[in-house]
Write an enzyme that holds these catalytic residues in place. Structure first.
Site, PDB file in Angstrom:
ATOM      1  N   GLU A  23       0.866  -1.372   0.196  1.00  0.00           N
ATOM      2  CA  GLU A  23       0.086  -0.146   0.024  1.00  0.00           C
ATOM      3  C   GLU A  23       0.839   1.325  -0.149  1.00  0.00           C
ATOM      4  OE1 GLU A  23      -3.586  -0.334   2.552  1.00  0.00           O
ATOM      5  OE2 GLU A  23      -3.176   1.764   3.446  1.00  0.00           O
ATOM      6  N   ASP A  54       0.062   5.324   0.617  1.00  0.00           N
ATOM      7  CA  ASP A  54      -0.863   6.128   1.074  1.00  0.00           C
ATOM      8  C   ASP A  54      -0.625   7.685   1.042  1.00  0.00           C
ATOM      9  OD1 ASP A  54      -2.395   4.213   1.754  1.00  0.00           O
ATOM     10  OD2 ASP A  54      -1.367   4.076   3.966  1.00  0.00           O
ATOM     11  N   GLU A  75      -2.722  10.625   3.275  1.00  0.00           N
ATOM     12  CA  GLU A  75      -3.953  10.805   4.095  1.00  0.00           C
ATOM     13  C   GLU A  75      -3.719  12.150   4.506  1.00  0.00           C
ATOM     14  OE1 GLU A  75      -4.802   6.634   6.083  1.00  0.00           O
ATOM     15  OE2 GLU A  75      -2.792   7.427   6.775  1.00  0.00           O
TER      16      GLU A  75
END
Ligand SMILES: *[C@@H]1O[C@H](CO)[C@@H](O)[C@H](O)[C@H]1NC(C)=O
Ligand SMILES: *[C@@H]1O[C@H](CO)[C@@H](O)[C@H](O)[C@H]1NC(C)=O
Length: 288
Positions: free
Chosen positions: A107, A109, A111
């Site tokens: 993953e 990311d 955010e």
């Protein structure tokens, strides 16, 4: 003399255009949402605008919302223009990431951690390999991300992952481990707006103020520039522009912009969190 000056000027200009051209989004030329994406949850909290060239995700007490790409990718340049929820967004997380799903997921990311009105939004990046994350870095941005759209990009190729904010690289994660600690599973592009009040703002102390609901985030840029498929051999091919020579490392001007952004705007780096990690994470040696 004059000729040299003009030549220099044209060169700088064309370099600037090239650098910019790689990551610019012209939403009118972009694919519409339905071509490459589907809503995954909170259907009634998703609004299509501009003939599907823009999506609004909203969140209230009943639900947040999210969408994902129809395809899985093995490399590419994934970029979206995002405008974050306005005003008091403490506890609200807006996410834009690549994931292979499952609990041993790879993953990558972005955010955005909302904040009390007037305080800046934090941008957190993380990288997971085989389900192991804990590689957070955090920045405060040099603009107000709730005021307008800005481009957030992830370059993922056989050499490195680069996180971009408006063409400025803010993080590089290199593939220096012969692929063992580098995201390599096919990943989907996912975006969502969700309740992160347990951890996101002031370490979970600042809760969501529901009088401000619904919270809304806007997204643009639904074209694809990723390699479909499961085989890294195919997706590493230099027939894809994001795998070519130009994208093996940062350019000189990118390197400068990267160092500047990190020295001025980064306020947390797991690589220098010695309370959390008594042994410095291995990859920190080359991901400076
Ligand atoms: C990472 O590097 C290794 C060794 O150079 C390579 O075999 C692998 O395909 C790369 N990973 C990805 C996802 O491109
Ligand atoms: C929640 O928002 C409302 C409206 O903006 C405000 O009047 C109230 O003081 C806020 N409450 C908290 C706990 O911040």
């Amino acid at each position: 003399m004059e000729h040299i000056w003009i030549f220099g000027f044209v060169l700088v200009l064309s370099l600037a255009i090239r650098a910019h051209g790689a990551t610019k989004i012209d939403i009118y030329k972009e694919a519409s949402f339905d071509e490459n994406y589907v809503v995954t949850w909170g259907q009634e909290h998703v609004l299509k605008l501009n003939q599907g060239k823009e999506i609004q995700l909203s969140m209230d007490h009943s639900s947040g919302s999210g969408f994902e790409s129809k395809n899985h990718y093995g490399s590419g340049f994934f970029q979206m223009k995002i405008k974050l929820p306005e005003k008091d967004s403490a506890g609200i997380v807006t996410a834009f990431y690549l994931t292979s799903n499952g609990n041993t997921q790879d993953e990558v990311d972005f955010e955005f951690l909302g904040n009390r009105e007037g305080k800046p939004i934090t941008i957190q990046t993380n990288v997971f390999t085989k389900g192991q994350g804990n590689r957070e870095q955090r920045f405060v941005l040099w603009f107000d991300p709730t005021e307008d759209f800005h481009a957030y990009g992830i370059l993922w190729n056989p050499y490195h992952i680069v996180f971009y904010v408006d063409n400025i690289p803010i993080r590089v994660f290199k593939n220096n481990t012969k692929g063992t600690n580098y995201p390599s599973k096919p990943m989907q592009v996912v975006s969502s707006l969700w309740n992160g009040e347990e951890w996101a703002t002031e370490g979970g102390k600042a809760k969501i103020n529901w009088t401000n609901a619904p919270f809304k985030a806007h997204f643009q840029g639904f074209s694809e520039s990723g390699c479909h498929g499961d085989s890294p051999n195919v997706c590493g091919s230099s027939k894809y522009w994001w795998n070519t020579e130009r994208y093996v490392g940062l350019s000189v001007s990118e390197q400068k912009a990267y160092e500047n952004a990190r020295s001025k705007y980064m306020n947390y780096d797991y690589c220098s969190d010695f309370t959390r990690f008594s042994v410095r994470p291995y990859e920190c040696r080359w991901n400076q």
